[in-house]
Design a protein around this motif. Structure first.
Motif: not given
Length: 302
Positions: A81-102
């Motif tokens: 659960p801890l590993i899934v939580g870390s990957f989930a918040v990282t992956f979704f944050a990158a999906i949201i942030c990458a288009p905005l940042s670029i």
């Protein structure tokens, strides 16, 4: 001794001192890195070799209770659960942030460089300087109540952590994306425009394509920071050591459990060694992100 000989001797000793200082600094840095890796690895592997924990249970287990044991006498150290939580918040944050940042980087470099440098650049620098606890407090005061009123549940969960992390890594990815786009030669832009391409065609098919390795590096750096963030995520994710079934359910990450448990455990005990095992996972993930950056950098140089 003549002045010429004196100057030659002085230059030789100056060069030797410079070499000694340089090699000493490099040696100290390497020694510190090896010491940290060795210490974390030794403490982290103690869970499996000293406390007889199961590595497969650690990777695939869902019950995180290091102070308890199962019917075979092995500690309950299911970190899935801890590993899934870390990957989930990282992956979704990158999906949201990458288009905005670029998009922000393209605006600052290609659309309106003067306005971007005068207005957006100070804003980005301000976001970089904000402490993590401030992001966490803002998320706790605004994001969590908003999600609570919008969706069912307490508002704590992966979605709240994703939103906070997306704002946190936004300036990092934007700054690195600006550097990558500015590194594209103007001759490529001029050649594209001279062939009849429009401004947007030049940006999307020439500039962004050429800067793609640098943009990927920026995204990886942002993901590395998001994966290792502790305090801000801990304040909004709920810190429940269970496998989440939705984005609005309380969850936990490797860093949130580490920050909460390290001060409440005794060195050498099973609970403490289990936390060091989580730290070892974080260390390996950091090395993985560094490896990805180096691979992307080599492709860019080639």
């Amino acid at each position: 001794m003549t002045d010429k000989s004196w100057n030659t001797t002085t230059k030789i000793w100056t060069e030797r001192r410079g070499r000694i200082i340089t090699f000493s600094s490099v040696f100290i840095m390497i020694l510190v890195a090896i010491s940290i890796i060795s210490f974390v690895a030794t403490k982290g592997l103690s869970t499996f070799f000293v406390n007889h924990g199961s590595f497969m249970d650690f990777i695939t287990g869902k019950d995180w209770s290091p102070g308890k044991v199962d019917e075979l006498g092995k500690p309950l150290i299911g970190a899935l659960p801890l590993i899934v939580g870390s990957f989930a918040v990282t992956f979704f944050a990158a999906i949201i942030c990458a288009p905005l940042s670029i998009g922000a980087a393209v605006f600052m470099t290609e659309i309106s460089p003067k306005f971007g440098k005068k207005v957006l650049q100070p804003v980005i620098e301000l976001l970089v300087g904000i402490p993590s606890v401030v992001y966490g407090f803002v998320g706790l005061s605004i994001v969590v109540p908003f999600l609570r009123n919008t969706f069912t549940g307490s508002g704590f969960g992966i979605l709240a952590g994703t939103i906070v992390l997306a704002v946190m890594i936004l300036p990092t990815i934007t700054s690195l994306s600006v550097d990558a786009i500015e590194g594209v030669s103007n001759s490529l832009r001029e050649a594209s425009l001279s062939l009849g391409a429009t401004r947007w065609q030049t940006i999307f098919r020439v500039v962004l394509k050429t800067a793609r390795p640098g943009l990927l590096t920026a995204i990886v750096f942002g993901m590395a920071r998001a994966f290792g963030e502790a305090l801000a995520v801990q304040m909004v994710i709920g810190n429940a050591s269970v496998l989440p079934h939705s984005l609005v359910e309380p969850a936990s990450t490797l860093t949130s459990i580490l920050t909460m448990g390290m001060g409440n455990s005794i060195m050498g005990q099973v609970e403490n060694n289990a936390l060091w095992s989580l730290a070892l996972v974080l260390l390996f993930m950091s090395l993985f992100f560094i490896l990805c950056v180096r691979i992307i950098g080599r492709r860019r140089s080639n």
